[in-house]
Design a protein around this motif. Structure first.
Motif, PDB file in Angstrom:
ATOM      1  N   THR A   1      -0.179   2.116   6.096  1.00  0.00           N
ATOM      2  CA  THR A   1      -1.626   1.880   6.084  1.00  0.00           C
ATOM      3  C   THR A   1      -2.006   0.729   6.998  1.00  0.00           C
ATOM      4  O   THR A   1      -2.979   0.814   7.761  1.00  0.00           O
ATOM      5  N   LEU A   2      -1.260  -0.366   6.935  1.00  0.00           N
ATOM      6  CA  LEU A   2      -1.575  -1.523   7.769  1.00  0.00           C
ATOM      7  C   LEU A   2      -1.394  -1.191   9.258  1.00  0.00           C
ATOM      8  O   LEU A   2      -2.141  -1.692  10.115  1.00  0.00           O
ATOM      9  N   GLN A   3      -0.424  -0.332   9.576  1.00  0.00           N
ATOM     10  CA  GLN A   3      -0.246   0.101  10.965  1.00  0.00           C
ATOM     11  C   GLN A   3      -1.484   0.842  11.463  1.00  0.00           C
ATOM     12  O   GLN A   3      -2.012   0.558  12.542  1.00  0.00           O
TER      13      GLN A   3
ATOM     14  N   SER B   1      -8.623  -1.127  14.064  1.00  0.00           N
ATOM     15  CA  SER B   1      -9.410  -2.358  14.167  1.00  0.00           C
ATOM     16  C   SER B   1      -9.052  -3.191  15.389  1.00  0.00           C
ATOM     17  O   SER B   1      -9.761  -4.143  15.715  1.00  0.00           O
ATOM     18  N   GLU B   2      -7.906  -2.840  16.032  1.00  0.00           N
ATOM     19  CA  GLU B   2      -7.416  -3.575  17.189  1.00  0.00           C
ATOM     20  C   GLU B   2      -7.172  -5.042  16.854  1.00  0.00           C
ATOM     21  O   GLU B   2      -7.422  -5.945  17.662  1.00  0.00           O
TER      22      GLU B   2
ATOM     23  N   LEU C   1      -0.985  -5.412  12.313  1.00  0.00           N
ATOM     24  CA  LEU C   1       0.290  -4.840  12.764  1.00  0.00           C
ATOM     25  C   LEU C   1       1.456  -5.737  12.359  1.00  0.00           C
ATOM     26  O   LEU C   1       2.524  -5.241  11.954  1.00  0.00           O
ATOM     27  N   GLU C   2       1.285  -7.044  12.451  1.00  0.00           N
ATOM     28  CA  GLU C   2       2.353  -7.956  12.048  1.00  0.00           C
ATOM     29  C   GLU C   2       2.620  -7.866  10.540  1.00  0.00           C
ATOM     30  O   GLU C   2       3.778  -7.925  10.097  1.00  0.00           O
TER      31      GLU C   2
ATOM     32  N   ALA D   1       7.041   2.673  15.330  1.00  0.00           N
ATOM     33  CA  ALA D   1       5.666   2.974  15.736  1.00  0.00           C
ATOM     34  C   ALA D   1       4.820   1.701  15.779  1.00  0.00           C
ATOM     35  O   ALA D   1       4.009   1.493  16.694  1.00  0.00           O
ATOM     36  N   THR D   2       5.003   0.844  14.794  1.00  0.00           N
ATOM     37  CA  THR D   2       4.198  -0.373  14.725  1.00  0.00           C
ATOM     38  C   THR D   2       4.599  -1.364  15.822  1.00  0.00           C
ATOM     39  O   THR D   2       3.745  -2.035  16.418  1.00  0.00           O
ATOM     40  N   LEU D   3       5.893  -1.475  16.071  1.00  0.00           N
ATOM     41  CA  LEU D   3       6.348  -2.338  17.165  1.00  0.00           C
ATOM     42  C   LEU D   3       5.757  -1.877  18.497  1.00  0.00           C
ATOM     43  O   LEU D   3       5.399  -2.709  19.355  1.00  0.00           O
ATOM     44  N   GLN D   4       5.635  -0.567  18.674  1.00  0.00           N
ATOM     45  CA  GLN D   4       5.030  -0.043  19.905  1.00  0.00           C
ATOM     46  C   GLN D   4       3.585  -0.516  20.038  1.00  0.00           C
ATOM     47  O   GLN D   4       3.153  -1.005  21.079  1.00  0.00           O
TER      48      GLN D   4
END
Length: 1007
Positions: A811-813, A819-820, A825-826, A857-860
């Motif tokens: 969800t946070l990803q 929201s940019e 993401l962190e 995916a999140t690191l990307q």
């Protein structure tokens, strides 16, 4: 959205019905407290039609009429009885009765015989009636509504009792004409009907001074009334004769309810009278026939209160009690008596808990009935008291039974000092006295006083300890069982420990510590208590101890060739290992549980013990399903599906509806999981259909907890099916299902289940956020996952905690992407790494791989937000590591999603490093994903895959590789992707595709 995010899931009115009859000579009491008494005159006509000449005769109506007439005469009625009357005589009898009733206060009309109904009119059938009578019914039969109307117009109170709801005596296709020239009407199949059409019996207007009417039928609408054994009374008449004496000081309606429930019990729930009462004042009768006294009086008094209690019970509880009575072969009266002794406010609302109570008490009743003939005593008074206690239990008068046994025990204690000194006589006396204590213990257990029962079993044990080895074993074992029941019901840890100590004492009875069959059975019983205690411990030490005890018994049962107990022990081992395995990250315990269930099935053949066989098949399915969550292949799920389907061959809806619904629910969970692994919409549809079928049995009113669990699982199946559509309607249906489950699963009462639903609610709001691009939905999703984690703590539930951490990361990803805001993401990366702290590749390969994929995916996304090539390389490495588990064969959807993500990272890396060297790898990754994402099976993902592949060719052309052919290939792929989105109704990406197409066309034109 370039691909779906995998999410982990938790599975898991009618008319008043009153009995009927009234007695007279008396007083009416108005509903006011100061009502004035007044002597009233009552007249009665009692009709019994037995000797039918042309339709089936009935043996008992004449007996009913004779006995009811005598009873009413004794009560002061001016009663006249007639039997076997033809049409003309019966009509004259009724005309005379109407005339006699003109100066009476109460008119009482009782009819026993055949009756029929057509077009809203009810007819009494005279003994000379035949099929031809139906062509001129008003003359050849006796319509009853006109008689009732005349009585109501002249008599303050009219009481009409019709013991005539028997089946239609005429041919099934016969039609009735009121007059030869009138139109024909079909006959009702069930005899008389209480309310039909415009001529309902109670429909005539009341006279100004009319105080009301009571119309009673011996059975409910559409149901036949039983005539009873030949030469006796019908059940309806018998109940009237038994309970009329209760009219002294008891309000009319209460006595009528006694009659209703007496018939219900006497016929074993096959017949229940129906009454329409419109009295405008409360009615009491003062005179009484002779009431029973002594023991019979005590039993009768309690039984009458029992009947009133039964009348107030809701139909679902009534049905459950009837099923338990029939299944266990114990009297319906006794089971109702047990529940009344328990107290209606303490009867479990949950049907599962009530089923356990009924099964336990039914077993105890069977034991009492089986052992009563074994009771030996030389005291006639004790014999009388024990006989009265047995009679009381049979009639549901449990409190009276205990009173008689209290007196018997008092007599035992009073006479104990005069026991003969001879050893044999002492032995017999002690054994007899112990039996009285044990019998009172049985009665105490029937009223759920397990503590008192344990005390009496202990006294019985003390009496026989040195006189009879078999009995001392038996009484100590019963004491242990009572202590276990008390501890389980109250949570009393001391009682549970006393139960364990009692079993240890029994083990000391075995000479020389021999490990024989009795030793094994006793230790197994003790292990069940230890397992119960261990279920509430945070650690698994006691559960493992129970498993070791069960294992130790196996060698004994094998040596004794006791296959039944051997298989039961294996089944118990499997259940304990499952409970341990659910808490342990190592799947080894679950694998051992599966082995135990397979072993149990070898000694539980379907042809000899089908229900035990089906139970173990269901347990096997649960264990296989649990193991499937730790493995990456679908084989375990397919094995679980096969086990459930085999169980359903025995557990049919008709014969075992509760177990059938349980297995259906488990099967639905497995079908749902298979659908996730194979990306198969047919599996999700089948799962939803299975859950809906289970809900036909698992209603909220009858099985609220099971209903909530299946609502939750139905929501899961509906959610997974939404990946094949684009609107939000089905997702909103899922929210409705979860909200329904939460009306039962509150955090206060069911924290684990509440957390499970909140976890799944988080996934739904996540999906809604993806569809609507609404950050508020993602905020709701994150809040729901955090709620679940507040129950699933890492210390107590490490795997569930890891699951919610993974879901929160997803969800946070998505929120960070929309929201940019890199901070989201962190947070997501931290959540994935928390999950990976518990998910290990060796013990939980699939969850580990999905968490690695989500982390990649999140690191990307973070790398692109910060322009960090090092983080982008970490993204690719994480995703590639997940593919070591997520293979195309074992998890095609997840494999394709990860391939798509790798392709995206490679394109991004190519852009950041300003080099085309990664584009070939990206092309291969996107093409690999399209081997799974086809236009037919996953149209939206297919369109995204085409768009991504188009980006590769566009980038190649931009870097100078491929020239115009690469631009043309990109343009072709963008066109196909746009059409795919349009065909699927997913309009959000269409503008993006139009922009890409326009840019490529411009660049192509410049070349």
């Amino acid at each position: 959205m370039k691909g779906g995010i995998a999410t982990f899931w938790r599975h898991t009115g009618a008319p008043a019905r009153i009995g009927l009859l009234a007695a007279l000579l008396c007083c009416f009491l108005a509903t006011f407290a100061s009502a004035e008494e007044k002597s009233l005159k009552g007249v009665a006509l009692i009709i019994g039609e037995s000797k039918y000449q042309h339709v089936p005769a009935l043996p008992n109506p004449a007996n009913d009429a004779r006995d009811v007439a005598k009873m009413l005469t004794d009560l002061g009625f001016d009663a006249r009885s007639v039997s076997d009357r033809d049409a003309s005589k019966l009509k004259r009898d009724l005309e005379r009765f109407i005339e006699d009733a003109e100066d009476a206060d109460v008119a009482f009309l009782y009819y026993s015989g055949h009756g029929i109904e057509a077009s809203g009119e009810n007819y009494l059938v005279p003994v000379d009636a035949d099929v031809g009578s139906l062509t001129n019914a008003d003359e050849a039969l006796v319509p009853i509504s006109a008689v009732l109307d005349e009585l109501k117009s002249t008599v303050p109170v009219t009481i009409l009792l019709l013991d005539a709801c028997r089946t239609n005596p005429f041919p099934p296709d016969a039609k009735l004409r009121r007059k030869p020239t009138a139109s024909a009407s079909p006959l009702s199949a069930g005899g008389l009907e209480p309310v039909r059409g415009a001529r309902a019996l109670a429909s005539a207007p009341d006279a100004a001074d009319n105080l009301g009417t009571v119309i009673g039928f011996a059975a409910e609408p559409g149901q036949p009334a039983l005539d009873g054994a030949a030469g006796e009374n019908s059940p309806y008449a018998a109940a009237i004769l038994r309970h009329l004496s209760a009219m002294q000081g008891t309000e009319f309606g209460s006595v009528m309810r006694m009659v209703t429930e007496e018939v219900y019990l006497d016929t074993k729930a096959r017949q229940r009278p129906w009454t329409n009462e419109s009295l405008r004042r409360q009615l009491y009768f003062g005179a009484s026939v002779t009431e029973p006294t002594g023991d019979d009086g005590l039993i009768t008094g309690e039984r009458r209160q029992l009947l009133l209690t039964i009348a107030d019970l809701p139909d679902p509880k009534r049905a459950q009690i009837e099923l338990a009575s029939a299944k266990d072969g114990v009297p319906l009266d006794a089971l109702y008596g047990v529940l009344r002794a328990m107290g209606t406010d303490r009867i479990p609302e949950d049907p599962g808990e009530l089923e356990k109570v009924l099964a336990q008490q039914a077993e105890r009743l069977k034991k009492m009935f089986a052992e009563r003939d074994a009771l030996r005593t030389d005291d006639p008074e004790i014999k009388r008291l024990v006989a009265s206690a047995d009679s009381a239990v049979q009639q549901g008068a449990i409190v009276a039974a205990r009173t008689f046994l209290d007196q018997a025990v008092a007599r035992v204690e009073e006479n104990s000092s005069v026991v003969d000194d001879a050893e044999e006589m002492i032995r017999q006396k002690r054994i007899a006295d112990a039996a009285i204590y044990a019998k009172r213990a049985d009665a105490s257990a029937l009223v759920f006083d397990y503590k008192a029962a344990a005390g009496d079993y202990g006294k019985a044990f003390d009496l026989v300890e040195k006189w009879d080895e078999k009995l001392r074993w038996n009484y100590k074992n019963q004491q242990a069982e009572a202590l276990n029941a008390y501890g389980t019901a109250t949570g009393d840890a001391e009682a549970m420990q006393q139960a364990i100590d009692a079993y240890k004492a029994i083990l000391n009875f075995i000479p020389n510590g021999e490990e024989n069959r009795d030793w094994a059975i006793t230790r197994n019983n003790m292990a069940v208590v230890i397992e119960t205690v261990g279920e509430h411990d945070k650690d698994t030490a006691r559960l493992k101890q129970a498993a070791e005890i069960f294992r130790a018994s196996l060698a004994v049962f094998e040596r004794e060739k006791d296959d039944i107990n051997w298989a039961a022990s294996q089944n118990n081992i499997g259940n304990v290992l499952m409970k341990v395995g659910e808490r342990d990250s190592d799947p080894g315990q679950l694998r051992q549980a599966i082995d135990a269930f397979h072993a149990a099935l070898e000694k539980r053949p379907r042809d000899k013990v089908p229900l035990d066989w089906a139970s173990t098949q269901n347990n096997l399915g649960i264990a296989l399903f649990g193991l499937s969550e730790r493995e990456a292949t679908p084989e375990r799920l397919k094995e679980a599906e096969a086990a459930y389907r085999q169980a359903l061959e025995v557990y049919t809806r008709e014969k075992e509806p509760v177990q059938w619904a349980l297995v259906q629910n488990n099967l639905g969970n497995t079908l749902n999981a298979l659908g996730v692994q194979a990306n198969d919409p047919a599996r999700f549809k089948e799962a939803a259909d299975v859950f809906r079928a289970a809900l036909e049995v698992r209603t909220r009113e009858t099985f609220p907890l099971s209903w909530a669990a299946t609502q939750l699982n139905l929501g899961n199946a509906l959610y997974h099916s939404t990946r094949f559509d684009t609107d939000t309607g089905t997702l909103e249906d899922v929210v409705t299902a979860y909200d329904a489950a939460l009306t039962v699963y509150t955090r206060e009462k069911f924290p684990m289940e509440w957390a499970s639903v909140r976890n799944n609610s988080g996934s739904i709001h996540q999906a809604l956020g993806q569809r609507t691009r609404d950050t508020a939905e993602f905020e709701k999703s994150a809040a729901a996952f955090r709620d679940a984690a507040s129950v699933y703590t890492r210390q107590d539930f490490p795997l569930d905690w890891a699951m919610t951490s993974y879901n929160l990361g997803n969800t946070l990803q998505l929120l960070g992407n929309l929201s940019e805001q890199p901070a989201h993401l962190e947070e997501a990366i931290a959540a994935y790494r928390d999950a990976l702290g518990e998910y290990k590749r060796e013990t939980a390969p699939r969850p580990w791989a999905l968490a690695q994929s989500g982390l990649g995916a999140t690191l990307q996304q973070l790398a692109m937000a910060k322009g960090d090539m090092h983080t982008l390389h970490d993204s690719i490495a994480a995703r590639r590591s997940s593919l070591e588990v997520l293979t195309k064969e074992s998890a095609p959807t997840d494999w394709a999603s990860t391939q798509n993500g790798i392709g995206m990272s490679l394109i991004n890396l190519s852009s950041l490093e300003r080099t085309p060297k990664y584009l070939d790898e990206a092309e291969a990754a996107f093409k690999a994903s399209l081997e799974v994402y086809t236009r037919e099976t996953a149209p939206i993902q297919w369109a995204f895959g085409l768009s991504n592949l188009g980006d590769v060719y566009w980038n190649k052309a931009s870097f100078g590789g491929g020239g115009k052919p690469s631009y043309r290939k990109a343009l072709e792929l963008f066109d196909q992707a746009r059409q795919g989105f349009a065909d699927s109704g997913y309009t959000l990406p269409i503008q993006l595709m139009d922009n890409k197409i326009e840019l490529v066309k411009k660049q192509l034109a410049q070349k």
